[in-house]
Write an enzyme that holds these catalytic residues in place. Structure first.
Site, PDB file in Angstrom:
ATOM      1  N   HIS A 177      23.669 -23.139  22.793  1.00 31.60           N
ATOM      2  CA  HIS A 177      24.242 -22.086  23.648  1.00 31.60           C
ATOM      3  C   HIS A 177      25.755 -22.289  23.797  1.00 31.60           C
ATOM      4  O   HIS A 177      26.536 -21.358  23.593  1.00 31.60           O
ATOM      5  CB  HIS A 177      23.527 -22.136  25.006  1.00 31.60           C
ATOM      6  CG  HIS A 177      24.103 -21.261  26.079  1.00 31.60           C
ATOM      7  ND1 HIS A 177      23.461 -20.133  26.534  1.00 31.60           N
ATOM      8  CD2 HIS A 177      25.253 -21.353  26.795  1.00 31.60           C
ATOM      9  CE1 HIS A 177      24.197 -19.568  27.481  1.00 31.60           C
ATOM     10  NE2 HIS A 177      25.282 -20.293  27.666  1.00 31.60           N
ATOM     11  N   GLU A 178      26.163 -23.498  24.126  1.00 30.38           N
ATOM     12  CA  GLU A 178      27.599 -23.753  24.328  1.00 30.38           C
ATOM     13  C   GLU A 178      28.375 -23.576  23.023  1.00 30.38           C
ATOM     14  O   GLU A 178      29.476 -23.021  23.018  1.00 30.38           O
ATOM     15  CB  GLU A 178      27.839 -25.144  24.923  1.00 30.38           C
ATOM     16  CG  GLU A 178      27.181 -25.400  26.288  1.00 30.38           C
ATOM     17  CD  GLU A 178      27.493 -24.349  27.353  1.00 30.38           C
ATOM     18  OE1 GLU A 178      28.537 -23.692  27.249  1.00 30.38           O
ATOM     19  OE2 GLU A 178      26.666 -24.181  28.280  1.00 30.38           O
ATOM     20  N   HIS A 228      29.020 -20.013  22.336  1.00 30.21           N
ATOM     21  CA  HIS A 228      30.099 -19.428  23.150  1.00 30.21           C
ATOM     22  C   HIS A 228      31.425 -19.395  22.382  1.00 30.21           C
ATOM     23  O   HIS A 228      32.267 -18.530  22.618  1.00 30.21           O
ATOM     24  CB  HIS A 228      30.297 -20.220  24.446  1.00 30.21           C
ATOM     25  CG  HIS A 228      29.444 -19.722  25.577  1.00 30.21           C
ATOM     26  ND1 HIS A 228      29.267 -18.389  25.845  1.00 30.21           N
ATOM     27  CD2 HIS A 228      28.727 -20.393  26.520  1.00 30.21           C
ATOM     28  CE1 HIS A 228      28.466 -18.257  26.908  1.00 30.21           C
ATOM     29  NE2 HIS A 228      28.126 -19.459  27.325  1.00 30.21           N
ATOM     30  N   GLU A 260      26.897 -14.546  27.551  1.00 32.97           N
ATOM     31  CA  GLU A 260      25.810 -15.473  27.867  1.00 32.97           C
ATOM     32  C   GLU A 260      24.541 -15.122  27.083  1.00 32.97           C
ATOM     33  O   GLU A 260      23.831 -16.015  26.605  1.00 32.97           O
ATOM     34  CB  GLU A 260      25.522 -15.472  29.372  1.00 32.97           C
ATOM     35  CG  GLU A 260      26.678 -16.005  30.216  1.00 32.97           C
ATOM     36  CD  GLU A 260      27.057 -17.437  29.893  1.00 32.97           C
ATOM     37  OE1 GLU A 260      26.206 -18.180  29.356  1.00 32.97           O
ATOM     38  OE2 GLU A 260      28.215 -17.813  30.159  1.00 32.97           O
ATOM     39  N   ASP A 317      22.563 -17.393  24.521  1.00 35.68           N
ATOM     40  CA  ASP A 317      21.133 -17.723  24.644  1.00 35.68           C
ATOM     41  C   ASP A 317      20.398 -17.458  23.327  1.00 35.68           C
ATOM     42  O   ASP A 317      19.640 -18.301  22.849  1.00 35.68           O
ATOM     43  CB  ASP A 317      20.476 -16.871  25.748  1.00 35.68           C
ATOM     44  CG  ASP A 317      20.766 -17.421  27.142  1.00 35.68           C
ATOM     45  OD1 ASP A 317      21.198 -18.584  27.255  1.00 35.68           O
ATOM     46  OD2 ASP A 317      20.541 -16.676  28.118  1.00 35.68           O
TER      47      ASP A 317
HETATM   48 ZN    ZN Z   1      26.963 -20.046  28.893  1.00 41.30          ZN
END
Ligand code: ZN
Length: 643
Positions: free
Chosen positions: A478-479, A482, A543, A547
């Site tokens: 997830h990070e 980003h 986000e 995900d």
């Molecule tokens: Zn996040």
């Protein structure tokens, strides 16, 4: 789990149903999920450290400092005795203002003491030269959590403003004003904050870095908004002298400029007094703390009762002296082996991303080359900072909670201001080690995992790969994602705001992101007696992209490890199923309707239900693992995929 639910119909309820039934929101919380459970557990560990630090015997300077801070916070008798005295100096300074020219100097003083008012000032890496940190001024000054509360005309927003007026009035009364005067003051505060809100850009628009990119000279911004007298502000706010800065929203300063003239000096002073009172509410007497809770806890968030004092004091210590407390926490809970293992997973997931980018059919080789470069430049920070923060200059007294809190706040402001016009400090962390969370910073191009999240249910030494990859593995993915979401993709490997995409690839990306934004805009976030509110797919786009991408990347990494070897099912579940169950279960949560409503306006994250069901609907691997068929709810007919 609730095995009576079909995983292909509602995977979130299947993974979390029994947990949700057995774990209602505790009366002192507004949301209760696995993250909160873990953080609550950390609070107990931190309390042990803090209580221990107060006992007789040998203690390090850090122990003594955090112990005294916590002790002063717990000493309610002394706090009651002091009454409103801790507010006196700041209020007096405001009362003494005689001219509008002096007003800005009081704002500078308030900012130095960590009291937000009128606008925001901080350091920021230069958007076009991330190795240099420069000054940054931005919109600000409102008290409610979002500008929309001041502007929207729906019944809930109107009710919120009425309750807010009553709350501001009560707080002024507690500070010593008569009800009549306090009522008039509340109206003044609402009217000034409404003007600030109207001049502010909305959250969703601000996701695009372009809207926040306005490098100017001090002379230029000062000329744009002469009534602010920003030159006097910069000269008196304790920051180093500088000649250029970034202005987040020049229109805000232009618009508020006329308010500075038209609104009376007395009204501006009322507004500043309000900002001082509300910012200090938590460090004052019980009456202030309770009124603050009635509005912010109960009305705004649906929390039924206040957290016990000790929890609030542990959190306050974490906020004020977090790196000192964090060092003690790390010594107690986090060994070097945790760092090593996490790093290994990060590497595995980074190589999955490399592979994923390579397989994209819609991206040209030219853009892929740049994407690889960015991926390879990502810095991984795990557990805690390499160098601990030195708090030795902060004076902490065992009988002065409000003073401690102000001095620690002022220390942090000074530390931040000192970054201005210096090389960017890429080693400085934004979160303290006990925090159960993680983050990516576009200008730093780094991913950060505090020690607090590196434990079950996210990660456990005793747990098998399927579960660890479904937990912390997806968080890592997830990070990483980003760095390549709607915001992150606009920064390059060095963290500069620069378009490295070919126009065609950019268009292809936007099309895919648009699919995700539309998909999530259909999800219902809250349905109560005041109606139904759907998610803002554009606010949550980054986000949701992270995900979906994180789930895919962690799954790829797990598949790479498992390979063709047959792994025996555990409790009747294949490793693939256990991977998705682990992911579903990190998001089990219950939330009050009030909190859910607030988050739709302010939180870029989707609620747990959609973090899970939104992502698995788009995942062919999930559908295969559970044998879901076309037409079932967990099989999207129009699956969106960015990464
Ligand atoms: Zn996040």
């Amino acid at each position: 789990m609730d095995k009576t639910v079909d995983p292909c119909v509602d995977f979130y309820r299947y993974a979390c149903g029994t947990w949700m039934k057995n774990n209602p929101v505790p009366p002192d919380k507004s949301r209760w999920g696995r993250f909160d459970e873990l953080y609550e557990n950390n609070l107990y560990i931190l309390r042990d450290i803090l209580v221990q630090a107060q006992t007789r015997g040998q203690h390090s300077a850090s122990e003594k400092m955090v112990g005294d801070f916590y002790g002063a916070c717990m000493d309610e008798a002394t706090i009651e005795k002091k009454g409103t005295t801790p507010l006196a100096a700041e209020l007096q300074r405001i009362n003494a203002v005689k001219t509008k020219a002096d007003l800005i100097k009081v704002v500078a003083y308030m900012h130095q003491n960590a009291t937000p008012a009128l606008f925001a000032f901080s350091p920021q890496p230069d958007m076009h030269d991330s190795n240099a940190t420069i000054a940054f001024v931005d919109q600000g000054g409102i008290t409610l959590p979002d500008r929309d509360y001041y502007i929207q005309e729906d019944a809930k927003s109107v009710e919120t403003r009425q309750k807010y007026l009553a709350h501001v009035q009560k707080m002024f009364e507690l500070a010593g004003d008569t009800p009549d005067v306090a009522a008039a003051e509340a109206k003044t505060v609402l009217s000034i904050e409404t003007a600030l809100a109207q001049a502010s850009m909305d959250r969703t628009q601000r996701r695009d870095p372009k809207t926040r990119d306005h490098k100017m000279t001090v002379a230029e911004i000062a000329a744009t908004a002469p009534n602010f007298d920003l030159t006097a502000y910069f000269a008196s706010n304790g920051s180093p002298k500088f000649s250029t800065l970034n202005v987040g929203n020049p229109d805000f300063f232009k618009q508020v400029n006329s308010q500075l003239e038209s609104v009376s000096l007395a009204d501006w002073k009322t507004y500043l007094r309000w900002r001082a009172i509300t910012s200090h509410a938590q460090v004052l007497t019980k009456a202030f703390v309770e009124e603050d809770f009635e509005f912010n806890g109960k009305f705004m968030s649906g929390q039924q009762e206040m957290e016990p004092r000790w929890k609030r004091c542990v959190k306050a210590t974490d906020q004020a002296l977090g790196m000192a407390l964090g060092q003690l926490y790390v010594d107690k809970t986090f060994g070097p082996e945790g760092k090593e293992r996490t790093l290994k997973m990060v590497k595995a997931i980074e190589s999955a991303m490399q592979q994923d980018i390579g397989q994209l059919t819609w991206m040209s080789d030219r853009t892929k080359k740049q994407a690889y470069e960015k991926l390879n430049a990502i810095v991984n920070n795990i557990g805690y900072p390499d160098q601990w923060r030195d708090y030795s200059s902060v004076v902490i007294k065992s009988d002065d909670y409000a003073g401690n809190s102000t001095r620690a706040g002022a220390f942090e402001v000074k530390r931040q201001y000192n970054k201005i016009d210096k090389p960017t400090d890429r080693k400085d962390w934004n979160m303290t080690p006990p925090t159960v969370n993680a983050y990516y910073r576009p200008p730093m191009n780094d991913i950060n995992f505090p020690a607090g999240i590196l434990q079950p249910p996210f990660y456990g030494n005793m747990m098998d790969n399927a579960v660890n990859y479904g937990g912390i593995g997806v968080v890592i993915g997830h990070e990483l994602t980003h760095g390549f979401d709607d915001q992150g993709r606009k920064y390059d490997a060095q963290g500069n705001f620069r378009d490295w995409w070919t126009p065609q690839d950019g268009k292809e990306f936007e099309q895919r992101a648009d699919c995700t934004a539309k998909e999530y805009s259909n999800f219902v976030a809250v349905k109560d007696d005041q109606g139904e509110v759907k998610l803002n797919g554009k606010l949550t786009l980054g986000e949701n992209t992270a995900d979906n991408g994180g789930l895919k990347l962690a799954y790829m990494a797990l598949t790479e490890i498992i390979g063709n070897t047959s792994v025996k099912p555990i409790d009747g579940f294949t490793p693939q199923q256990r991977f998705f169950l682990a992911y579903g279960q990190i998001w089990c949560q219950n939330v009050t309707d009030q909190e859910a409503r607030k988050r739709v306006l302010t939180d870029p994250h989707s609620p747990g239900e959609w973090r899970v069901n939104g992502a698995v609907q788009n995942s062919a691997a999930f559908q295969q693992a559970f044998g879901c068929k076309a037409g079932q709810p967990m099989v999207s007919a129009n699956a969106c995929r960015v990464w």
